[in-house]
Design a protein around this motif. Structure first.
Motif, PDB file in Angstrom:
ATOM      1  N   ASP A  95       0.841  -1.217   0.000  1.00 32.94           N
ATOM      2  CA  ASP A  95       0.000   0.000   0.000  1.00 32.94           C
ATOM      3  C   ASP A  95       0.868   1.257   0.000  1.00 32.94           C
ATOM      4  N   LEU A  96       1.923   1.245   0.820  1.00 28.74           N
ATOM      5  CA  LEU A  96       2.808   2.422   0.893  1.00 28.74           C
ATOM      6  C   LEU A  96       3.479   2.668  -0.458  1.00 28.74           C
ATOM      7  N   TYR A  97       3.913   1.580  -1.068  1.00 32.01           N
ATOM      8  CA  TYR A  97       4.579   1.663  -2.379  1.00 32.01           C
ATOM      9  C   TYR A  97       3.605   2.234  -3.417  1.00 32.01           C
ATOM     10  N   ASP A  98       2.394   1.717  -3.413  1.00 33.53           N
ATOM     11  CA  ASP A  98       1.388   2.187  -4.384  1.00 33.53           C
ATOM     12  C   ASP A  98       0.977   3.630  -4.124  1.00 33.53           C
ATOM     13  N   GLN A  99       0.912   4.004  -2.830  1.00 34.26           N
ATOM     14  CA  GLN A  99       0.576   5.398  -2.499  1.00 34.26           C
ATOM     15  C   GLN A  99       1.639   6.356  -3.024  1.00 34.26           C
ATOM     16  N   ALA A 100       2.899   5.936  -2.911  1.00 34.03           N
ATOM     17  CA  ALA A 100       3.995   6.802  -3.379  1.00 34.03           C
ATOM     18  C   ALA A 100       3.892   6.981  -4.897  1.00 34.03           C
ATOM     19  N   ARG A 101       3.429   5.953  -5.584  1.00 32.78           N
ATOM     20  CA  ARG A 101       3.266   6.067  -7.042  1.00 32.78           C
ATOM     21  C   ARG A 101       2.223   7.145  -7.358  1.00 32.78           C
ATOM     22  N   PRO A 126      12.044  -4.117  -5.778  1.00 30.90           N
ATOM     23  CA  PRO A 126      12.502  -2.746  -5.995  1.00 30.90           C
ATOM     24  C   PRO A 126      13.035  -2.108  -4.707  1.00 30.90           C
ATOM     25  N   ASN A 127      13.453  -0.864  -4.831  1.00 28.85           N
ATOM     26  CA  ASN A 127      13.936  -0.100  -3.679  1.00 28.85           C
ATOM     27  C   ASN A 127      12.710   0.452  -2.940  1.00 28.85           C
ATOM     28  N   ILE A 128      12.092  -0.415  -2.150  1.00 28.91           N
ATOM     29  CA  ILE A 128      10.803  -0.060  -1.531  1.00 28.91           C
ATOM     30  C   ILE A 128      10.966   1.115  -0.566  1.00 28.91           C
ATOM     31  N   ALA A 129      11.989   1.028   0.285  1.00 26.50           N
ATOM     32  CA  ALA A 129      12.211   2.126   1.238  1.00 26.50           C
ATOM     33  C   ALA A 129      12.517   3.423   0.489  1.00 26.50           C
ATOM     34  N   GLY A 130      13.237   3.294  -0.632  1.00 25.68           N
ATOM     35  CA  GLY A 130      13.548   4.473  -1.442  1.00 25.68           C
ATOM     36  C   GLY A 130      12.294   5.098  -2.022  1.00 25.68           C
ATOM     37  N   VAL A 131      11.368   4.251  -2.438  1.00 28.31           N
ATOM     38  CA  VAL A 131      10.101   4.754  -2.984  1.00 28.31           C
ATOM     39  C   VAL A 131       9.330   5.503  -1.893  1.00 28.31           C
ATOM     40  N   VAL A 132       9.305   4.926  -0.706  1.00 29.45           N
ATOM     41  CA  VAL A 132       8.611   5.578   0.419  1.00 29.45           C
ATOM     42  C   VAL A 132       9.299   6.917   0.736  1.00 29.45           C
ATOM     43  N   ALA A 173       9.725  12.945   0.164  1.00 26.06           N
ATOM     44  CA  ALA A 173      10.462  14.106  -0.372  1.00 26.06           C
ATOM     45  C   ALA A 173       9.542  14.977  -1.228  1.00 26.06           C
ATOM     46  N   LEU A 174       8.739  14.341  -2.060  1.00 33.55           N
ATOM     47  CA  LEU A 174       7.844  15.115  -2.928  1.00 33.55           C
ATOM     48  C   LEU A 174       6.779  15.834  -2.093  1.00 33.55           C
ATOM     49  N   GLU A 175       6.321  15.153  -1.046  1.00 32.00           N
ATOM     50  CA  GLU A 175       5.349  15.820  -0.162  1.00 32.00           C
ATOM     51  C   GLU A 175       5.999  17.009   0.536  1.00 32.00           C
ATOM     52  N   TYR A 176       7.261  16.838   0.925  1.00 30.40           N
ATOM     53  CA  TYR A 176       7.980  17.937   1.580  1.00 30.40           C
ATOM     54  C   TYR A 176       8.102  19.131   0.629  1.00 30.40           C
ATOM     55  N   VAL A 177       8.527  18.859  -0.594  1.00 33.88           N
ATOM     56  CA  VAL A 177       8.700  19.937  -1.588  1.00 33.88           C
ATOM     57  C   VAL A 177       7.371  20.637  -1.834  1.00 33.88           C
ATOM     58  N   GLN A 178       6.314  19.862  -1.924  1.00 35.70           N
ATOM     59  CA  GLN A 178       4.998  20.469  -2.165  1.00 35.70           C
ATOM     60  C   GLN A 178       4.547  21.303  -0.971  1.00 35.70           C
ATOM     61  N   SER A 179       4.932  20.860   0.231  1.00 34.74           N
ATOM     62  CA  SER A 179       4.521  21.626   1.412  1.00 34.74           C
ATOM     63  C   SER A 179       5.293  22.950   1.494  1.00 34.74           C
ATOM     64  N   VAL A 180       6.532  22.954   1.028  1.00 33.99           N
ATOM     65  CA  VAL A 180       7.307  24.212   0.994  1.00 33.99           C
ATOM     66  C   VAL A 180       6.791  25.089  -0.156  1.00 33.99           C
ATOM     67  N   GLY A 181       6.504  24.454  -1.281  1.00 33.13           N
ATOM     68  CA  GLY A 181       5.964  25.182  -2.444  1.00 33.13           C
ATOM     69  C   GLY A 181       7.035  25.466  -3.485  1.00 33.13           C
ATOM     70  N   LEU A 223       3.760  15.084 -10.934  1.00 32.21           N
ATOM     71  CA  LEU A 223       4.045  15.354 -12.359  1.00 32.21           C
ATOM     72  C   LEU A 223       2.777  15.645 -13.153  1.00 32.21           C
ATOM     73  N   HIS A 224       1.647  15.561 -12.481  1.00 32.89           N
ATOM     74  CA  HIS A 224       0.349  15.686 -13.131  1.00 32.89           C
ATOM     75  C   HIS A 224       0.190  14.682 -14.292  1.00 32.89           C
ATOM     76  N   ALA A 225       0.569  13.457 -14.031  1.00 33.08           N
ATOM     77  CA  ALA A 225       0.376  12.381 -15.016  1.00 33.08           C
ATOM     78  C   ALA A 225      -1.090  11.959 -14.990  1.00 33.08           C
ATOM     79  N   ALA A 226      -1.535  11.362 -16.096  1.00 33.67           N
ATOM     80  CA  ALA A 226      -2.950  11.026 -16.220  1.00 33.67           C
ATOM     81  C   ALA A 226      -3.343   9.842 -15.329  1.00 33.67           C
ATOM     82  N   ARG A 227      -2.417   8.912 -15.120  1.00 35.29           N
ATOM     83  CA  ARG A 227      -2.747   7.738 -14.297  1.00 35.29           C
ATOM     84  C   ARG A 227      -1.500   7.177 -13.618  1.00 35.29           C
ATOM     85  N   PRO A 228      -1.680   6.503 -12.480  1.00 33.95           N
ATOM     86  CA  PRO A 228      -0.505   6.013 -11.735  1.00 33.95           C
ATOM     87  C   PRO A 228       0.327   5.005 -12.530  1.00 33.95           C
ATOM     88  N   GLU A 229      -0.330   4.282 -13.446  1.00 37.20           N
ATOM     89  CA  GLU A 229       0.406   3.275 -14.236  1.00 37.20           C
ATOM     90  C   GLU A 229       1.458   3.916 -15.144  1.00 37.20           C
TER      91      GLU A 229
END
Ligand code: 7TS
Length: 417
Positions: free
Chosen positions: A75-81, A286-292, A297-305, A88-94
């Motif tokens: 679930d964590l891995y899929d959430q990060a996707r 895969p690098n599961i911990a890296g994905v998490v 990191a992306l959430e952090y960047v978005q929170s800073v803006g 990136l504003h991609a159309a779908r997680p796939e």
């Protein structure tokens, strides 16, 4: 990038240094002045905590176990996707494939898309600004397929010669590889217009976003590129994790490039069938911990803006360039309009590597060399540069320390400023 900021203003827009524990220590008895962000960024506590928490509380392999912990990790891995998709504003997680980094993303496209779709006489169009990782994979593909590489040149300013770029596109152009932001000079390419021109002849386009995503918002649907790649470690995330965005239909048409567990549908000794995308391109554990960590990191960047990050870095860039230009014999290499917060420079009579070493003694970390952009250095007629590259945690004192240390170096070499 953002509007010009007066070079004398010392108003910091961001004050987030305390989020980054690495700055609590001293380097060579001095506060760390980290200006090598183009190479890799430091990590906020939020990212370190997310990775540590994963190993302490959530660790299991994904997509395999029926047990609770494996479901949780999956679930964590899929959430990060989904976090990356939204980022990136991609159309779908796939459309999001996890890779080891930018280099692996480009190699994946070169081997899976390039080897299958390019043939003798086809043209691969690159720019003179490319990092080696968007050159060498295409040379390997060109050798195997008979495709030829064309290169759009840069102007003396470090901006891409857009007329030459547009003129290079023709009906033989099958693939275009463009760096979004040059790591060596900070040049920001007008990728949207460049992609539109490539589209007109039906070429496939990959954008190397390694130096872009941490500094400006990216919308892959608006850009209309086929592929967009970046590395987690250059956007405050872990090393060893990166992203390949690909348009669903394009990814879905591609063959696997690595075989193994997790990328198959069925396997027999006669034949295997493959999993749908993105699993088709994520063979093995895969690098599961890296994905998490990347998600954090992306959430952090978005929170800073990203808008604030851009404005802050641009203020530092303008202040730095104004200070550096006052040093005798210092030449800034790459002055493309609207460039990102990277200053490449040469100091008369001092080799960039010597500069790097002298600055290091003051705890000032910069990069010296060809920046994995040897063709660009050759075009500019120089072996390399010294480079300061900024991130959201840098401040005006960092620039002052850089300038003071450069003055010291000049004194050492007998140049008075
Ligand atoms: N593309 C660009 C534009 C880059 O700046 C880099 C790394 C890469 C690709 C490769 O990224 P990786 O994460 O796969 O290694 N650039 C730099 C740099 O400027 N200094 O060190 C690495």
């Amino acid at each position: 990038m953002s509007t010009a900021v007066s070079s004398t203003v010392r108003e910091p827009i961001l004050d987030r240094r305390a989020d980054f524990p690495i700055f609590e220590q001293q380097v060579r008895g001095k506060s760390l002045v980290y200006l090598d962000n183009g190479a890799t960024t430091q990590k906020p506590q939020q990212v370190i905590d997310a990775e540590a928490k994963f190993y302490a509380e959530q660790n299991a392999n994904i997509h395999r176990g029926v047990h609770w912990l494996s479901q949780y990790a999956t679930d964590l891995y899929d959430q990060a996707r989904v976090t990356v998709q939204n980022f990136l504003h991609a159309a779908r997680p796939e459309e999001i494939v996890f890779t080891r980094g930018t280099t692996e993303g480009i190699n994946l496209v070169a081997y899976s898309w390039g080897m299958e779709n390019l043939k003798e006489g086809d043209e691969i169009l690159l720019t003179e600004l490319e990092h080696h990782s968007n050159i060498v994979p295409w040379q390997l593909v060109a050798k195997r397929t008979g495709a030829v590489i064309k290169v759009a040149p840069v102007l003396d300013s470090g901006a891409l010669d857009l007329d030459a770029y547009y003129q290079s596109i023709n009906e033989r152009t099958r693939f275009v590889g463009i760096v979004h932001v040059s790591n060596a000079l900070g040049t920001v390419n007008p990728v949207k217009e460049m992609i539109a021109a490539a589209r007109e002849v039906g070429a496939c386009v990959l954008v190397d976003g390694a130096q872009a995503v941490a500094h400006m918002p990216v919308d892959v649907q608006s850009l209309d590129c086929d592929f967009y790649v970046f590395s987690g470690h250059k956007i405050y995330g872990p090393t060893g994790i990166g992203v390949l965005y690909g348009k669903y239909a394009v990814l879905d048409s591609m063959v696997p490039w690595q075989g193994g567990g997790d990328m198959i549908h069925t396997v027999s000794f006669e034949e295997s069938t493959y999993a749908p995308v993105p699993q088709r391109f994520e063979a093995g554990t895969p690098n599961i911990a890296g994905v998490v960590g990347l998600g954090a990191a992306l959430e952090y960047v978005q929170s800073v803006g990203l808008d604030k990050i851009d404005a802050h870095e641009q203020a530092l860039l303008h202040y730095a360039e104004a200070q550096l230009q006052q040093l005798p014999g210092l030449e800034i290499i790459g002055q493309a309009p609207g460039k990102a917060a990277v200053v490449s420079f040469l100091v008369e009579d001092i080799h960039p590597h010597d500069l790097g070493t002298i600055l290091d003694a003051d705890g000032v970390a910069i990069r010296a060399g060809h920046h994995c952009a040897m063709p660009l250095m050759t075009r500019l007629g120089i072996p390399g540069t010294a480079r300061a590259s900024f991130a959201l945690y840098n401040d005006f004192e960092d620039v002052d320390a850089l300038v003071a240390s450069l003055k010291k170096a000049q004194k050492l070499f007998g140049v008075e400023s």
